[in-house]
Design an enzyme around this catalytic site. Structure first.
Site, PDB file in Angstrom:
ATOM      1  N   CYS A 247       0.853  -1.190   0.000  1.00  0.00           N
ATOM      2  CA  CYS A 247       0.000   0.000   0.000  1.00  0.00           C
ATOM      3  C   CYS A 247       0.892   1.243   0.000  1.00  0.00           C
ATOM      4  O   CYS A 247       1.979   1.263   0.588  1.00  0.00           O
ATOM      5  CB  CYS A 247      -0.966  -0.007   1.183  1.00  0.00           C
ATOM      6  SG  CYS A 247      -0.234  -0.283   2.809  1.00  0.00           S
ATOM      7  N   SER A 280       3.147  -2.239   4.101  1.00  0.00           N
ATOM      8  CA  SER A 280       3.111  -0.790   3.885  1.00  0.00           C
ATOM      9  C   SER A 280       4.386  -0.334   3.197  1.00  0.00           C
ATOM     10  O   SER A 280       5.440  -0.968   3.324  1.00  0.00           O
ATOM     11  CB  SER A 280       2.992  -0.059   5.220  1.00  0.00           C
ATOM     12  OG  SER A 280       4.240  -0.055   5.905  1.00  0.00           O
ATOM     13  N   ASP A 281       4.290   0.770   2.459  1.00  0.00           N
ATOM     14  CA  ASP A 281       5.517   1.437   2.053  1.00  0.00           C
ATOM     15  C   ASP A 281       6.179   1.966   3.328  1.00  0.00           C
ATOM     16  O   ASP A 281       5.550   2.076   4.389  1.00  0.00           O
ATOM     17  CB  ASP A 281       5.226   2.557   1.054  1.00  0.00           C
ATOM     18  CG  ASP A 281       6.403   2.803   0.125  1.00  0.00           C
ATOM     19  OD1 ASP A 281       7.551   2.478   0.504  1.00  0.00           O
ATOM     20  OD2 ASP A 281       6.200   3.312  -0.985  1.00  0.00           O
ATOM     21  N   CYS A 282       7.447   2.289   3.230  1.00  0.00           N
ATOM     22  CA  CYS A 282       8.230   2.532   4.437  1.00  0.00           C
ATOM     23  C   CYS A 282       7.820   3.821   5.145  1.00  0.00           C
ATOM     24  O   CYS A 282       7.918   4.910   4.575  1.00  0.00           O
ATOM     25  CB  CYS A 282       9.708   2.530   4.101  1.00  0.00           C
ATOM     26  SG  CYS A 282      10.228   0.909   3.499  1.00  0.00           S
ATOM     27  N   ALA A 284       4.776   4.529   5.892  1.00  0.00           N
ATOM     28  CA  ALA A 284       3.448   4.962   5.462  1.00  0.00           C
ATOM     29  C   ALA A 284       2.416   4.839   6.575  1.00  0.00           C
ATOM     30  O   ALA A 284       1.403   5.557   6.561  1.00  0.00           O
ATOM     31  CB  ALA A 284       2.998   4.158   4.243  1.00  0.00           C
TER      32      ALA A 284
END
Length: 755
Positions: A247, A280-282, A284
């Site tokens: 995401c 998750s993206d880092c 996020a």
């Protein structure tokens, strides 16, 4: 996550010696547990292990840098490895020892330009083989956060080079071939590696006009979501069965992507049937609270993300705040267990817990990295991706036999490019052949002199360099300018303000035109659109080549094209817009169709005149298309179509057969592109001007003919309304092969709502 951060993590891992290891299911603590019982299902095995963990141990497994659980014999695991176009610097990947490098293939934007999905599959297969070899030596994980399949919506986007282009159909075909090559191999019992399709969803902005990706709220219509942004993810999740998705940082219509239950649960899991986890993206998860202000407390943030379906965090927000959310009863332990079931199920399917001697992939080693096959494929893929945009009076290829005692000048900031040819998200390549070296390799042993002057930088220059370049041009028989842009202009976290060729390069080209003995040849390196109208229109520029970011063998590939050892057949996977485009539409505008605020986006909806259109590309030979007109004589009944196979979108309405003949003087590939222009049915359902529904790359000797077949399916004919409903309309569907109109498929009967 920026490349600098990736490099930092990689160095830290090497210093600390945190090399990946495997659980011991033969003699370790785990050996007697059901997790090691291969007769059980992966979910049964995962459930037993997870149920043995304490709550705090479970939480420790909810982030990408997961601590081990020593009392259970569970080692540490780093979930975050990268392999966009070869193994890349990341927390889970590090180079050294017996594995100092890995194959570095062209960027995905180049692979899109090949329109060759067999090639994409071959590259992915080699990447996954090398990934397994690195993993077996303790130098990579098994879970790779690749590919990027967002649509290249706006030419200013710094990460567009990571994608195969602007078209949803091309991207869908690309991701299917790629995931098959990454995840499937010789042993169907196991995933070869676990891939990850990112960034879900509507992510294509880094930092523009004061708003960055952490703050951006993408306002996306249901029509654009279903028609443009979702199809690649449907192909990735439903068709290719990817093991995970990521995401994104942005919000979609006011809801942060990692808190978007409708997207993650309703669409990804229930509609597309995701069989894997969401990461998750880092950082996020932190963005949900701190930049989107969607929640008020850290505990609420954990709850909305976890219950939306974000199973794993790249970051530490879960680690610090999940237990507090649990204590405040915003989540329960079942929510945590469900997330871990999804992640550990993937690890089991990868064979992480199973004995190495029974696994084909566990036998791969340094001898399977940087092989002769991989080196050849790196060259072929670069050659296939090169696009010839201009070639006045057949000025290319250069004939080596006519260059005796001639001097060739390579001038410009990318003539000696090495690492720049790798683009972004790259690793350490076994070698890098810059254009200058490529030209010298091909002319070696011949009485041909190849010289080089930089002339200028990508966007800067010195008077001394400028003057040296002009002097070299004056004394040379052939001048080839190498220009374009690189990661200093376009990359993660950096979007462009201008899509013009940097002024200093244009000035140098104009000076070279004045003094060169013959018209210039120009080679452009970029991962995105540039306004090349001056070069296109100048009579003092004889040819123009786009090389993208061609990887470790890029310089040799370009040289082989220039000297005619390879016949170019690449086609642009993006629209090359005029420089004025950036003044006509805001980068925040996610709408594809034209409006009072936008001239439209991509070849499907752009109302302006492109510098070069999507799908454009020349060859050193010529091709002719013929077809059977009987395909277009009969009308097809909508009512009959709807009765077939419970309304499957893949239902074939008609098969279109095209005979392709090489009518020129040189063997080579042709890329055959099939488009449809739907009927203009209503103002609400403004159809695209045309849309790609098939493509095939074929090799033809001179005078050879081959048949290419395209399926015109229900999916091809469906139009998406503003409310995202899909309709099968009666009317005329015009078929084009390349720029050539070949006929009309007529659908008769009552228009129906498909879904």
């Amino acid at each position: 996550m920026s490349v600098i951060v990736l490099l930092f993590f990689s160095v830290v891992l090497q210093i600390n010696g945190q090399y990946p290891s495997f659980p011991d299911c033969q003699a370790g603590v785990l050996a007697s547990f059901p997790i090691c019982n291969q007769s059980l299902t992966s979910r049964e095995r995962a459930a037993d292990l997870i149920n043995r963990m304490t709550v705090l141990e479970k939480i420790s497994q909810m982030i990408t840098t997961a601590e081990g659980v020593p009392r259970l014999g569970l080692p540490k695991y780093e979930w975050w490895s990268e392999a966009l176009h070869g193994l890349a610097y990341s927390p889970g990947v590090f180079f050294g020892g017996d594995l100092p490098a890995a194959s570095s293939f062209p960027m995905p934007i180049n692979l899109g330009a090949t329109f060759n999905m067999r090639l994409v599959h071959q590259i992915a297969s080699i990447i996954s083989t090398e990934a397994r070899a690195f993993n077996n030596e303790g130098r990579a994980g098994l879970t790779f956060f690749t590919p990027n399949i967002n649509i290249f919506r706006d030419p200013r986007w710094g990460r567009g080079q990571e994608t195969p282009g602007e078209d949803p159909f091309l991207t869908s075909q690309y991701v299917y071939a790629l995931i098959q090559g990454l995840q499937r191999g010789d042993d169907e019992r196991y995933l070869k590696i676990a891939a990850n399709c990112k960034h879900f969803e509507a992510y294509d902005l880094e930092n523009w006009n004061g708003t960055d990706r952490h703050h951006f709220n993408a306002i996306v219509s249901d029509q654009d979501l279903v028609e443009t942004y979702l199809p690649p993810f449907k192909s990735c999740i439903q068709d290719a069965q990817v093991a995970s998705i990521m995401c994104s940082y942005n919000s979609i219509n006011g809801i942060p992507a990692c808190a978007h239950q409708f997207l993650l649960e309703t669409i990804a899991r229930e509609s597309f049937h995701l069989n894997g986890f969401v990461v998750s993206d880092c950082n996020a998860i932190s963005d949900i609270l701190h930049t989107h202000h969607y929640t008020s407390t850290p505990e609420q943030t954990v709850a909305v993300a976890l219950r939306a379906g974000t199973d794993l965090e790249c970051g530490v927000f879960y680690l610090f705040h999940m237990n507090d959310a649990l204590q405040r009863k915003l989540i329960n332990e079942t929510d945590i267990t469900q997330a871990l079931m999804r992640t550990y199920d993937v690890l089991i399917r990868l064979g992480w817990f199973d004995p190495p001697e029974q696994q084909v992939y566990r036998q791969l080693n340094k001898n399977n990295v940087d092989t002769a096959e991989a080196r050849q494929l790196s060259l072929v893929s670069a050659q296939e991706s090169i696009v010839l945009l201009k070639n006045i009076n057949g000025s290319l290829p250069l004939d080596l036999n006519q260059l005796t005692n001639k001097r060739i000048a390579l001038i410009g900031p990318t003539a000696d490019a090495t690492i720049q040819m790798q683009g972004i998200y790259h690793g350490r390549a076994p070698f890098l052949i810059d254009p200058l070296t490529g030209f010298k390799n091909i002319t070696a042993g011949k009485p041909i002199e190849v010289d080089y002057a930089r002339g200028c930088g990508i966007s800067s220059h010195s008077e001394r360099d400028f003057a040296a370049a002009v002097r070299l041009a004056q004394s040379s028989d052939i001048v080839i300018f190498f220009g374009g842009i690189d990661h200093t202009i376009e990359r993660e976290s950096v979007d462009r303000q201008s899509i013009a060729l940097p002024d200093i390069q244009l000035s140098l080209i104009q000076e070279l035109e004045k003094v060169a003995r013959s018209p210039l040849h120009v080679v452009i390196m970029s991962g995105s659109s540039l306004d090349l109208s001056y070069i296109r229109d100048s009579v003092r520029c004889a040819s123009l080549i786009w090389m993208g970011y061609p990887g470790q063998s890029g310089g040799l590939a370009v040289a082989s094209v220039v000297f005619g050892q390879y016949n170019p057949a690449g086609r642009l996977p993006i629209t090359f817009y005029p420089a004025s485009y950036v003044n006509e539409v805001s980068m925040f505008n996610m709408q594809l169709r034209p409006s009072v605020n936008s001239p439209g986006r991509t070849y499907k909806f752009y109302t302006g005149k492109a510098i070069y259109e999507f799908g454009y590309g020349l060859s050193y030979t010529t091709f002719n298309y013929t077809w059977d007109n009987r395909t277009f004589i009969s009308a097809y009944s909508i009512q009959s179509i709807t009765k077939q196979i419970n309304r499957q979108e893949k239902t074939i309405i008609s098969s279109i057969r095209i005979n392709v003949t090489n009518t020129g003087v040189m063997n080579g590939d042709d890329v055959v592109l099939a488009y449809v222009t739907p009927p203009n049915v209503s103002s609400e359902q403004v159809p695209p001007f045309k849309q790609l529904f098939g493509f095939e790359r074929v090799y033809l000797k001179v005078n050879e003919t081959k048949e290419v077949c395209f399926a015109f399916t229900v999916e091809t004919a469906l139009l998406v309304a503003h409310n995202a409903s899909k309709w099968l309309h009666s009317g005329s569907y015009r078929i084009m092969i390349g720029q050539q109109h070949i006929g009309v498929i007529q659908l008769q009967g009552q228009t129906i709502r498909w879904v």
